[in-house]
Design an enzyme around this catalytic site. Structure first.
Site, PDB file in Angstrom:
ATOM      1  N   SER A 247       0.844  -1.208   0.000  1.00 48.31           N
ATOM      2  CA  SER A 247       0.000   0.000   0.000  1.00 48.31           C
ATOM      3  C   SER A 247       0.870   1.245   0.000  1.00 48.31           C
ATOM      4  CB  SER A 247      -0.982  -0.039   1.172  1.00 48.31           C
ATOM      5  OG  SER A 247      -0.291  -0.054   2.415  1.00 48.31           O
ATOM      6  N   ARG A 248       1.197   1.754   1.174  1.00 48.46           N
ATOM      7  CA  ARG A 248       2.119   2.874   1.302  1.00 48.46           C
ATOM      8  C   ARG A 248       3.010   2.618   2.503  1.00 48.46           C
ATOM      9  NH1 ARG A 248       1.337   3.857  -3.210  1.00 48.46           N
ATOM     10  NH2 ARG A 248       0.581   5.766  -4.185  1.00 48.46           N
ATOM     11  N   GLU A 277      10.841   6.486   0.701  1.00 49.04           N
ATOM     12  CA  GLU A 277      11.447   5.916  -0.516  1.00 49.04           C
ATOM     13  C   GLU A 277      12.340   6.923  -1.213  1.00 49.04           C
ATOM     14  OE1 GLU A 277       8.150   4.430  -2.806  1.00 49.04           O
ATOM     15  OE2 GLU A 277       7.469   3.192  -1.155  1.00 49.04           O
ATOM     16  N   HIS A 295       8.999  -0.677  -4.858  1.00 47.89           N
ATOM     17  CA  HIS A 295       7.702  -0.089  -5.246  1.00 47.89           C
ATOM     18  C   HIS A 295       7.348  -0.446  -6.702  1.00 47.89           C
ATOM     19  CE1 HIS A 295       4.800   3.427  -4.258  1.00 47.89           C
ATOM     20  NE2 HIS A 295       4.228   2.578  -5.080  1.00 47.89           N
TER      21      HIS A 295
END
Ligand code: 8YV
Length: 335
Positions: A247-248, A277, A295
């Protein structure tokens, strides 16, 4: 006609594309607009973003572009921020709305691709595929032993899903093929028909954490989901459990997770997203029981191509005065 102004037909609109995208999107945009294309992978710092946005009516952005309230307050004459992502936590949507800037995203097109990857991560962690690969590559395979790289079964186990939106549902659908029991939690309970179709059981977070063999996260990043999984939640999980996050990053407290993994509080984790990130918590990089990816959950050639085109189409719609197909802040568009 929407509330947003449309570009007079005689005038060619100007669009800023902040970062490299698939070329089809640029070709399409060029059919009706002047395109200022930052064809690099570095992207633009906030100050550059503001400068390059001058004279543009649309911006095609990516998750690495930060549209804070401050940046948005300095945009002049921009009508649409067309993000190449389903997530839009890189944009202060409230600030955009108050300036009547449309924000669009790229949902649906990446749902199945992202669900595939969540499963790839889950399987990789459960069956130690990355460790096995490294084992062979480093020349360590000299003999077969009965417990060589033994992992954990997936079939027949319990999957816990946080977030039963499009991607959560696609993940749950795949779990049926593995004969799994599926628990889920969301701020809004799913329709009974969906629960029945997918064999879902709605439950409180504590029970989900305590009973799941695999916990997978499919929530958007909101104030309410920031650090959804921290030290306390990890302690509630089974010591044999595996956490998957596509997700995040900030949904998980990375330091707490690294600590839990190193002390055996949970058995493993498989992560595609990180708090800051491309920085990854150094402790995570040292652990064998953490499968890490940069990612890439939506990164299939077809899906990434479609995402770029979809963002371009959203921008085009606003510039032509049409309701964009994927408008996030619907309030800006009143007929
Ligand atoms: C993309 C994502 O990799 O869509 C999202 O929200 O996180 C991913 O699908 C990324 O956003 C591309 O910009």
């Amino acid at each position: 006609m929407g509330q947003l102004p449309s570009v007079p037909r005689v005038m060619k609109p100007s669009i800023l594309v902040t970062k490299r995208v698939y070329s089809e999107a640029i070709e399409y945009l060029k059919t009706f607009a002047e395109v200022d294309y930052e064809a690099t992978d570095d992207g633009l710092a906030p100050q550059e973003l503001v400068e390059r946005a001058r004279g543009k009516q649309a911006i095609v952005s990516q998750l690495t572009d930060t549209f804070s309230a401050e940046v948005i307050s300095r945009l002049e004459g921009v009508w649409v921020l067309a993000n190449v992502a389903v997530g839009f936590d890189n944009i202060d949507v409230g600030a955009a709305t108050s300036r009547r800037i449309a924000v669009t995203n790229t949902p649906d097109v990446l749902t199945e691709t992202t669900a595939d990857f969540a499963w790839a991560l889950l399987m990789a962690a459960a069956r130690r595929i990355v460790e096995a690969h490294q084992f062979l590559h480093s020349g360590q395979w000299r003999r077969w032993t009965i417990d060589l790289l033994v992992g954990r079964d997936v079939h027949g186990r319990t999957l816990g899903i946080f977030g039963m939106g499009r991607i959560g549902q696609a993940v749950a659908r795949r779990a049926r093929g593995f004969g799994m029991r599926v628990l889920y939690h969301d701020s809004v309970r799913a329709a009974e028909s969906l629960e029945r179709e997918l064999g879902l059981e709605f439950t409180a977070p504590d029970r989900l954490l305590a009973e799941s063999d695999f916990v997978t996260l499919h929530v958007p990043l909101l104030d309410s989901t920031r650090k959804l999984i921290g030290a306390a939640e990890l302690r509630k999980m089974k010591p044999t459990a595996i956490l998957v996050n596509t997700s995040r990053g900030p949904v998980v407290d990375e330091a707490a997770l690294a600590d839990a993994l190193s002390r055996g509080v949970i058995a493993g984790a498989a992560l595609d997203v990180f708090e800051s990130e491309p920085h990854v918590h150094p402790k995570l990089l040292e652990l064998d029981n953490a499968v890490l990816a940069p990612h890439i959950a939506s990164a299939s050639v077809d899906t990434r191509r479609r995402m770029c085109l979809m963002a371009a189409e959203n921008a085009a719609a606003v510039l032509e005065g049409r309701h964009p197909p994927n408008l996030v802040n619907t309030e800006v568009w009143q007929s």
